[in-house]
Design a protein around this motif. Structure first.
Motif, PDB file in Angstrom:
ATOM      1  N   ASP A   5       1.079  -1.073  -0.023  1.00 39.85           N
ATOM      2  CA  ASP A   5      -0.105   0.176  -0.033  1.00 39.85           C
ATOM      3  C   ASP A   5       0.761   1.189   0.121  1.00 39.85           C
ATOM      4  N   ILE A   6       0.655   2.177  -1.056  1.00 40.23           N
ATOM      5  CA  ILE A   6       1.640   3.320  -1.181  1.00 40.23           C
ATOM      6  C   ILE A   6       1.358   4.266   0.054  1.00 40.23           C
ATOM      7  N   ARG A   7       0.362   4.332   0.630  1.00 39.60           N
ATOM      8  CA  ARG A   7       0.073   5.040   1.948  1.00 39.60           C
ATOM      9  C   ARG A   7       0.943   4.733   3.017  1.00 39.60           C
ATOM     10  N   ARG A   8       1.475   3.377   2.976  1.00 43.93           N
ATOM     11  CA  ARG A   8       2.292   3.035   4.224  1.00 43.93           C
ATOM     12  C   ARG A   8       3.813   3.293   3.874  1.00 43.93           C
TER      13      ARG A   8
ATOM     14  N   ILE B  25      -0.193  11.912   1.167  1.00 45.09           N
ATOM     15  CA  ILE B  25      -0.325  13.401   1.434  1.00 45.09           C
ATOM     16  C   ILE B  25       1.061  13.906   1.863  1.00 45.09           C
ATOM     17  N   THR B  26       1.955  12.933   2.644  1.00 41.92           N
ATOM     18  CA  THR B  26       3.481  13.557   2.966  1.00 41.92           C
ATOM     19  C   THR B  26       4.570  12.837   2.002  1.00 41.92           C
ATOM     20  N   ASP B  27       5.466  13.722   1.728  1.00 38.05           N
ATOM     21  CA  ASP B  27       6.605  13.029   0.971  1.00 38.05           C
ATOM     22  C   ASP B  27       7.598  12.297   1.852  1.00 38.05           C
ATOM     23  N   PRO B  28       7.495  11.058   1.626  1.00 34.99           N
ATOM     24  CA  PRO B  28       8.346  10.134   2.448  1.00 34.99           C
ATOM     25  C   PRO B  28       9.933  10.625   2.061  1.00 34.99           C
ATOM     26  N   PHE B  29      10.131  11.171   1.154  1.00 33.86           N
ATOM     27  CA  PHE B  29      11.645  11.432   0.811  1.00 33.86           C
ATOM     28  C   PHE B  29      12.097  12.847   1.227  1.00 33.86           C
TER      29      PHE B  29
END
Length: 255
Positions: A3-6, A51-55
Motif C-alpha cells: 500500500d503506497i500510503r504505508r 499526503i506526506t513526501d516520504p523522501f
C-alpha cells in the motif's frame, strides 16, 4: 504489492539499506535507484494518493568516480600484441575500434555496414543512434578504426549479418578483456566501457579536441554528462605548461 500510503521515511531508509547490504550496490548505484523510486512517490503526491513526501528528509549524494582509462603507451601495446587465438584477436580489435570511435558496447554490437557513409567532409563517417539515449551520434572514422573495419570486411559473421565487426556477448567480451589485459601486462580492470572513457580522455580531449565536439560524438544530451569523462591527465597538463613556458620565455627575450 504494498500500500503506497504505508510508505514513510522509515521505509525509504530500510530500502536504501537493503540496496547497499543485501544487493551489495555501490553508493552511486544506490542513489540512482533511490532517485527512480522518488519519481514514483512524486507521482503519488501530485495525484493526491499520499499526503506526506516520504523522501522529505532523505538526502542521497553521488560520489565522484575516478574513471579508468588506457594511456597512449597501453593502447600501443594492445594494438601491437599478437595473439594465437582468433577470439582474443577479435575482442582486442573490437575494443580498439571503440577506443577510436567512442562507441559503447551496445552500439558497436549492432553497428551495420549501412551505417557507414560519407560525411560532410567527403570522408567515411558512422551514422547511428545511441541505444541508451536514442540520440544521434555521427562519428568521423579515424584511420585506426577504418583499418580495423576493413580487416573484418570478409569475415563470415560480418557478411551474413551485415555488421561491421564480429562482436561477442558483453559477458564474453569482458571475460576475454581480462585475459587480454593479463597477456599485455596492463594492470587495470579492463571492460568494454573503458574503451569509451579512453576515447573521450586519451584519444580526444588529451589531443585538443574541444569538449563540445567530444560531447556531440558521444551522443550526450548534455555537456555535463561529458564532463564526467573529461579527466585531465598529467600528460596534458605537462604539455600545456610546456607551451606556456615557451610563451613566457619569448616574452622575456623580447622585453
Amino acid at each position: 504489492d504494498y500500500d503506497i500510503r504505508r510508505i514513510d521515511f522509515a521505509f525509504i531508509t530500510d530500502y536504501e539499506f537493503h540496496l547497499r547490504r543485501a544487493r551489495k550496490m555501490g553508493n552511486n548505484a544506490t542513489v540512482k535507484h533511490m532517485k527512480m523510486f522518488r519519481k514514483i512517490t512524486n507521482i503519488c503526491l501530485n495525484n493526491g494518493w499520499i499526503i506526506t513526501d516520504p523522501f522529505g528528509n532523505y538526502k542521497g549524494r553521488y560520489r565522484e568516480v575516478d574513471r579508468t582509462v588506457l594511456m597512449e603507451d597501453e593502447i600501443e601495446v594492445l594494438a601491437s600484441k599478437e595473439f594465437v587465438s582468433d577470439r582474443l584477436d577479435q575482442v582486442r580489435d573490437t575494443f580498439l575500434f571503440c577506443c577510436f570511435t567512442g562507441l559503447a558496447y551496445s552500439d558497436v554490437q549492432k553497428l551495420t555496414t549501412s551505417q557507414i557513409g560519407k560525411g560532410i567532409d567527403g570522408l567515411p563517417w558512422i551514422f547511428t543512434q545511441r541505444t541508451k539515449t536514442d540520440t544521434t551520434s555521427n562519428i568521423p572514422l579515424l584511420p585506426q578504426a577504418k583499418k580495423i573495419m576493413e580487416k573484418y570486411a570478409d569475415h563470415p559473421v560480418c557478411i551474413n549479418k551485415g555488421v561491421v565487426l564480429p562482436v561477442p556477448s558483453n559477458q564474453k567480451m569482458n571475460e576475454y578483456l581480462k585475459e587480454i589485459a593479463t597477456l599485455c601486462g596492463i594492470d587495470k580492470p579492463m571492460t568494454s566501457h573503458i574503451a569509451r572513457h579512453t576515447f573521450a580522455t586519451t584519444i580526444a580531449l588529451q589531443n585538443g579536441v574541444p569538449i563540445e565536439t567530444v560531447s556531440k560524438i558521444l551522443g550526450h544530451k548534455s555537456i555535463r554528462t561529458t564532463q564526467v569523462y573529461a579527466k585531465i591527465l598529467d600528460t596534458k597538463v605537462s604539455k600545456d605548461m610546456k607551451v606556456l613556458r615557451c610563451k613566457i620565455k619569448q616574452l622575456a627575450n623580447t622585453a
